[in-house]
Design a protein around this motif. Sequence first.
Motif, PDB file in Angstrom:
ATOM      1  N   GLU A   1      -5.053  -0.426  -2.419  1.00 31.87           N
ATOM      2  CA  GLU A   1      -5.327   0.716  -1.545  1.00 31.87           C
ATOM      3  C   GLU A   1      -5.405   0.314  -0.076  1.00 31.87           C
ATOM      4  O   GLU A   1      -5.014   1.062   0.801  1.00 31.87           O
ATOM      5  CB  GLU A   1      -6.624   1.408  -1.967  1.00 31.87           C
TER       6      GLU A   1
ATOM      7  N   THR B   1       0.811  -1.227   0.000  1.00 27.17           N
ATOM      8  CA  THR B   1       0.000   0.000   0.000  1.00 27.17           C
ATOM      9  C   THR B   1       0.841   1.273   0.000  1.00 27.17           C
ATOM     10  O   THR B   1       0.279   2.379  -0.007  1.00 27.17           O
ATOM     11  CB  THR B   1      -0.940   0.013   1.220  1.00 27.17           C
TER      12      THR B   1
ATOM     13  N   LYS C   1       2.740   4.392  -1.186  1.00 28.51           N
ATOM     14  CA  LYS C   1       2.614   5.239  -2.373  1.00 28.51           C
ATOM     15  C   LYS C   1       3.987   5.467  -3.008  1.00 28.51           C
ATOM     16  O   LYS C   1       4.949   5.821  -2.315  1.00 28.51           O
ATOM     17  CB  LYS C   1       1.985   6.587  -2.006  1.00 28.51           C
TER      18      LYS C   1
ATOM     19  N   THR D   1       1.195   5.870  -7.972  1.00 28.95           N
ATOM     20  CA  THR D   1       0.250   4.838  -7.536  1.00 28.95           C
ATOM     21  C   THR D   1       0.801   4.137  -6.310  1.00 28.95           C
ATOM     22  O   THR D   1       1.814   4.555  -5.752  1.00 28.95           O
ATOM     23  CB  THR D   1      -0.017   3.836  -8.682  1.00 28.95           C
ATOM     24  N   ASN D   2       0.136   3.058  -5.903  1.00 32.83           N
ATOM     25  CA  ASN D   2       0.671   2.254  -4.810  1.00 32.83           C
ATOM     26  C   ASN D   2       1.641   1.218  -5.357  1.00 32.83           C
ATOM     27  O   ASN D   2       1.676   0.948  -6.575  1.00 32.83           O
ATOM     28  CB  ASN D   2      -0.468   1.584  -4.024  1.00 32.83           C
TER      29      ASN D   2
END
Length: 348
Positions: A160, A111, A113, A123-124
């Motif tokens: 996420e 998760t 970033k 994004t992750n």
Amino acid sequence: MEEKKQAPINITDIIKTLWPHKKLYFKVLPATLILTYLFTLFIPRYYKCTVSLAPEPTGASLSGSLGSLGSLASSMGLGSLGKMAGSRDALNSEIYPDILKSNDFIAELMTVKVQTQEGDVKTNYYTYQRDHQSYPWWVYIKGAIIELFDPTPEDEYNGEEKISVFNLTEQQSAIFKSVSGKIKCTIDKKTDIVDIVVQDQDPLVAATMAQATCEKLQEFIINYRTNKAKIDYEYYKKLTETAKADYEKVRRKYGATSDANMDVTMKSMELLLTDLENDMQLRYNVYTAMNTQMQSAAAKLQEATPAFTVIQSASVPTKPAGPRRLIISVAMMILSFIVLSGKLLMKK
């Protein structure tokens, strides 16, 4: 029975045997060098970022009591001797590499970033590994063939929230395994210094994940070593809150009863007020005792929390760590020379 003596290798004879085939070498060796180099051009470049930290020794108090003996053990490469002898802590630096390889730890990284150095991908880490990695052309061909006969179900995980490692899909397991191979952890047994190396195709992502891995490892160690102290602190905190509520309840009752009967001189009322006062004092004593225990537990929690010294923080690498195309090409050329020479000599 006399043993047969092996004839010595005659370099001159070998050269005489191979020299007539020099034109073949002039064709094979340059061709091997060029083809290998072209082949390695399809392998994506990758970068490495290293973070070094020194965790507080598990057996710090024991190390101090051992004095020069502890120093001698450390100089002989037995830095964990004190911890083995006097600490009940099962978590020592030797199992850090296993922690970093575990799915539970890798799930914590998914998760995080990340952003590429060019800024085109934000994004992750899980999505980055799944959708934004480059591979050699033969990997794409293999994947297309496999997808043709055995289509992969769409991955519904978006990276996420924390993923459950209990029931990973085949694609998720492959990504976890890939990430596990990109994280290396080494321990210096003399100094207990931990080196964490993270590899990735983008330099900024490599540095970001090296920093995140270091922080997650520190969190894991802190949570492990303070778990018992946290439980004790929360237990005494709850008892203190309960004791305080009981004390305040009795105190309010004593105050209200005393105010309502200020002019009453009945013996029964005096006895009631005495009982309430004694009960209030008893509840107060319990409250102060629990509060003392809570403060002690808080001190133990702070004492159990390990400290870390970051010796080398994460830094964005400026040069790729590989692939070393020229070295690979020269090595393949040398190997082809050895194989070709061996075949020519066997034909002699």
